[in-house]
Design a protein around this motif. Sequence first.
Motif, PDB file in Angstrom:
ATOM      1  N   ALA A 252       0.813  -1.215   0.000  1.00 24.80           N
ATOM      2  CA  ALA A 252       0.000   0.000   0.000  1.00 24.80           C
ATOM      3  C   ALA A 252       0.847   1.266   0.000  1.00 24.80           C
ATOM      4  O   ALA A 252       0.360   2.347  -0.379  1.00 24.80           O
ATOM      5  N   LEU A 253       2.127   1.183   0.406  1.00 24.41           N
ATOM      6  CA  LEU A 253       2.997   2.357   0.379  1.00 24.41           C
ATOM      7  C   LEU A 253       3.206   2.873  -1.038  1.00 24.41           C
ATOM      8  O   LEU A 253       3.576   4.031  -1.233  1.00 24.41           O
ATOM      9  N   CYS A 254       2.986   1.983  -2.030  1.00 19.97           N
ATOM     10  CA  CYS A 254       3.155   2.378  -3.435  1.00 19.97           C
ATOM     11  C   CYS A 254       1.816   2.690  -4.098  1.00 19.97           C
ATOM     12  O   CYS A 254       1.688   2.604  -5.328  1.00 19.97           O
ATOM     13  N   GLY A 255       0.820   3.036  -3.307  1.00 20.69           N
ATOM     14  CA  GLY A 255      -0.492   3.338  -3.873  1.00 20.69           C
ATOM     15  C   GLY A 255      -1.199   2.073  -4.304  1.00 20.69           C
ATOM     16  O   GLY A 255      -1.192   1.066  -3.593  1.00 20.69           O
ATOM     17  N   ASN A 256      -1.775   2.122  -5.490  1.00 19.40           N
ATOM     18  CA  ASN A 256      -2.548   0.982  -5.993  1.00 19.40           C
ATOM     19  C   ASN A 256      -1.772   0.095  -6.958  1.00 19.40           C
ATOM     20  O   ASN A 256      -2.347  -0.772  -7.615  1.00 19.40           O
ATOM     21  N   ALA A 257      -0.459   0.311  -7.052  1.00 23.66           N
ATOM     22  CA  ALA A 257       0.326  -0.389  -8.074  1.00 23.66           C
ATOM     23  C   ALA A 257       0.348  -1.900  -7.876  1.00 23.66           C
ATOM     24  O   ALA A 257       0.397  -2.667  -8.845  1.00 23.66           O
ATOM     25  N   PHE A 258       0.299  -2.355  -6.610  1.00 26.64           N
ATOM     26  CA  PHE A 258       0.483  -3.791  -6.349  1.00 26.64           C
ATOM     27  C   PHE A 258      -0.630  -4.406  -5.510  1.00 26.64           C
ATOM     28  O   PHE A 258      -0.533  -5.556  -5.104  1.00 26.64           O
ATOM     29  N   GLY A 259      -1.668  -3.656  -5.209  1.00 27.54           N
ATOM     30  CA  GLY A 259      -2.766  -4.213  -4.428  1.00 27.54           C
ATOM     31  C   GLY A 259      -2.378  -4.396  -2.980  1.00 27.54           C
ATOM     32  O   GLY A 259      -1.726  -3.531  -2.383  1.00 27.54           O
ATOM     33  N   HIS A 260      -2.744  -5.564  -2.409  1.00 27.21           N
ATOM     34  CA  HIS A 260      -2.507  -5.813  -0.993  1.00 27.21           C
ATOM     35  C   HIS A 260      -1.319  -6.755  -0.795  1.00 27.21           C
ATOM     36  O   HIS A 260      -0.789  -7.327  -1.727  1.00 27.21           O
ATOM     37  N   GLY A 261      -0.931  -6.924   0.470  1.00 25.59           N
ATOM     38  CA  GLY A 261       0.150  -7.839   0.810  1.00 25.59           C
ATOM     39  C   GLY A 261       1.474  -7.127   0.961  1.00 25.59           C
ATOM     40  O   GLY A 261       1.549  -5.905   1.072  1.00 25.59           O
ATOM     41  N   GLN A 262       2.536  -7.909   0.986  1.00 23.83           N
ATOM     42  CA  GLN A 262       3.881  -7.374   1.116  1.00 23.83           C
ATOM     43  C   GLN A 262       4.630  -7.491  -0.205  1.00 23.83           C
ATOM     44  O   GLN A 262       4.405  -8.419  -0.982  1.00 23.83           O
ATOM     45  N   ILE A 263       5.532  -6.551  -0.438  1.00 20.38           N
ATOM     46  CA  ILE A 263       6.411  -6.626  -1.593  1.00 20.38           C
ATOM     47  C   ILE A 263       7.849  -6.480  -1.123  1.00 20.38           C
ATOM     48  O   ILE A 263       8.115  -5.981  -0.029  1.00 20.38           O
ATOM     49  N   ALA A 264       8.761  -6.948  -1.936  1.00 17.48           N
ATOM     50  CA  ALA A 264      10.180  -6.877  -1.610  1.00 17.48           C
ATOM     51  C   ALA A 264      10.954  -6.384  -2.808  1.00 17.48           C
ATOM     52  O   ALA A 264      10.669  -6.773  -3.952  1.00 17.48           O
ATOM     53  N   VAL A 265      11.921  -5.506  -2.550  1.00 19.47           N
ATOM     54  CA  VAL A 265      12.818  -4.981  -3.582  1.00 19.47           C
ATOM     55  C   VAL A 265      14.223  -5.016  -3.013  1.00 19.47           C
ATOM     56  O   VAL A 265      14.450  -4.608  -1.867  1.00 19.47           O
ATOM     57  N   ARG A 266      15.176  -5.498  -3.789  1.00 19.76           N
ATOM     58  CA  ARG A 266      16.550  -5.597  -3.301  1.00 19.76           C
ATOM     59  C   ARG A 266      17.156  -4.227  -3.031  1.00 19.76           C
ATOM     60  O   ARG A 266      16.836  -3.239  -3.682  1.00 19.76           O
ATOM     61  N   PHE A 267      18.072  -4.192  -2.055  1.00 24.14           N
ATOM     62  CA  PHE A 267      18.728  -2.946  -1.674  1.00 24.14           C
ATOM     63  C   PHE A 267      19.367  -2.239  -2.875  1.00 24.14           C
ATOM     64  O   PHE A 267      19.379  -1.005  -2.940  1.00 24.14           O
ATOM     65  N   ASP A 268      19.935  -3.049  -3.791  1.00 21.71           N
ATOM     66  CA  ASP A 268      20.677  -2.455  -4.909  1.00 21.71           C
ATOM     67  C   ASP A 268      19.797  -2.133  -6.113  1.00 21.71           C
ATOM     68  O   ASP A 268      20.300  -1.693  -7.147  1.00 21.71           O
ATOM     69  N   GLN A 269      18.475  -2.350  -5.976  1.00 21.09           N
ATOM     70  CA  GLN A 269      17.577  -2.094  -7.104  1.00 21.09           C
ATOM     71  C   GLN A 269      16.591  -0.956  -6.826  1.00 21.09           C
ATOM     72  O   GLN A 269      15.628  -0.789  -7.565  1.00 21.09           O
ATOM     73  N   MET A 270      16.861  -0.194  -5.768  1.00 23.06           N
ATOM     74  CA  MET A 270      16.054   0.979  -5.476  1.00 23.06           C
ATOM     75  C   MET A 270      16.868   2.232  -5.765  1.00 23.06           C
ATOM     76  O   MET A 270      18.080   2.261  -5.535  1.00 23.06           O
ATOM     77  N   ASP A 271      16.207   3.239  -6.283  1.00 11.06           N
ATOM     78  CA  ASP A 271      16.839   4.525  -6.578  1.00 11.06           C
ATOM     79  C   ASP A 271      16.144   5.626  -5.802  1.00 11.06           C
ATOM     80  O   ASP A 271      15.026   5.450  -5.288  1.00 11.06           O
ATOM     81  N   VAL A 272      16.793   6.804  -5.759  1.00  9.60           N
ATOM     82  CA  VAL A 272      16.300   7.921  -4.947  1.00  9.60           C
ATOM     83  C   VAL A 272      16.233   9.182  -5.796  1.00  9.60           C
ATOM     84  O   VAL A 272      17.130   9.460  -6.597  1.00  9.60           O
ATOM     85  N   THR A 273      15.161   9.921  -5.606  1.00  7.96           N
ATOM     86  CA  THR A 273      15.026  11.212  -6.281  1.00  7.96           C
ATOM     87  C   THR A 273      14.258  12.164  -5.376  1.00  7.96           C
ATOM     88  O   THR A 273      13.667  11.755  -4.368  1.00  7.96           O
TER      89      THR A 273
END
Length: 347
Positions: A252-273
């Motif tokens: 839910a932190l990403c809005g409606n992009a992924f629906g419900h539940g938990q998601i995981a993203v690797r440390f080295d695959q996230m970017d910042v802006t």
Amino acid sequence: MIKQGIDVLTLTRVGRRYGDTVALDGVDFTVPENTYMSLLGASGSGKTTLLRLIAGFEEPDEGEIAIHGERIDGKPSHLRDIGFVFQNFALFPHLSVSENVAFGLRHRAHAPLTNETEIRDRTEAALKLVGLDGFGHRGVSAISGGQRQRVALARTLVCEPRIVLLDEPLGALDANLRARMCDELKAIRERLGVSFLHVTGSETEALTMGDEVAVLAQGRIMQADAPDTLFGAPRNAESARHLNAWNIFDAALCGNAFGHGQIAVRFDQMDVTAIGNAPDARPALTATYLTGEFNGPTALSFFRAEDGTLLQIVDHLSQPRLPDLVEGTRYDLHFASDAVRQFHGAA
């Protein structure tokens, strides 16, 4: 799961309780023949209990344990043909290196050896196998920690076990020696052709050592796969969490992009802006920058999401990609859609 011929060790619905505490909850687990298996688990996950059940130091409350299809639960530990290497080595300080290695041959419950020539030959062969040829006359207090580790291994291997259990075998060694012993343990196992089950709380050690890695959490095997498969495609949140390389957070932190539940993203695959500047095609969430940590070739940045979740982003300094970050400032953290692992329900 990797299969190399038949399975040497099989656990079927194995459970163990201590009063109201469930240590193991219906564990199904196999170790293939001629395989280096890593078992990764945090403190309290049940990994030491699992080893003790296999070795026969304790008995399961339910389920079966078999080696080469022969049921061994209920058998005394000395009749299971299992080798056990302890974290503290458990050597006899008053005996020489050779005497420590030969001890099991002389005093084992089944068919102890009495022929001194055979004892000497097998002891020397075991020491040569672990790279300690010529060390037999030394006292165990006069050799290094890495050498004592190899004496403990030789003492186990000289009795020709069907499988070797290693309980945090590198935990008592310094960092440089641990790295060297990783290579040596793998080489020894390959020369011997016996399966090793290596228990550790270190994800780096587990992934480096194992032909296959099993994750134990909440008294259950969460996943068992080849190291690259486990690292790149954890099947549940618990597996991802134990790898210490994945941010796990509410979809839910990403809005409606992924629906419900938990998601995981690797440390080295996230970017910042900056806030509002995330590319339109990439999912994003807002988080506050806390602090950074310099680790030589990499830097680790820590963020706090709006629901309190701690997030980490690793930046490789040879190819830096993060902007200059100001503590206490909110940023958009974004990532490619195909970098996401999504989990539904309990781990």
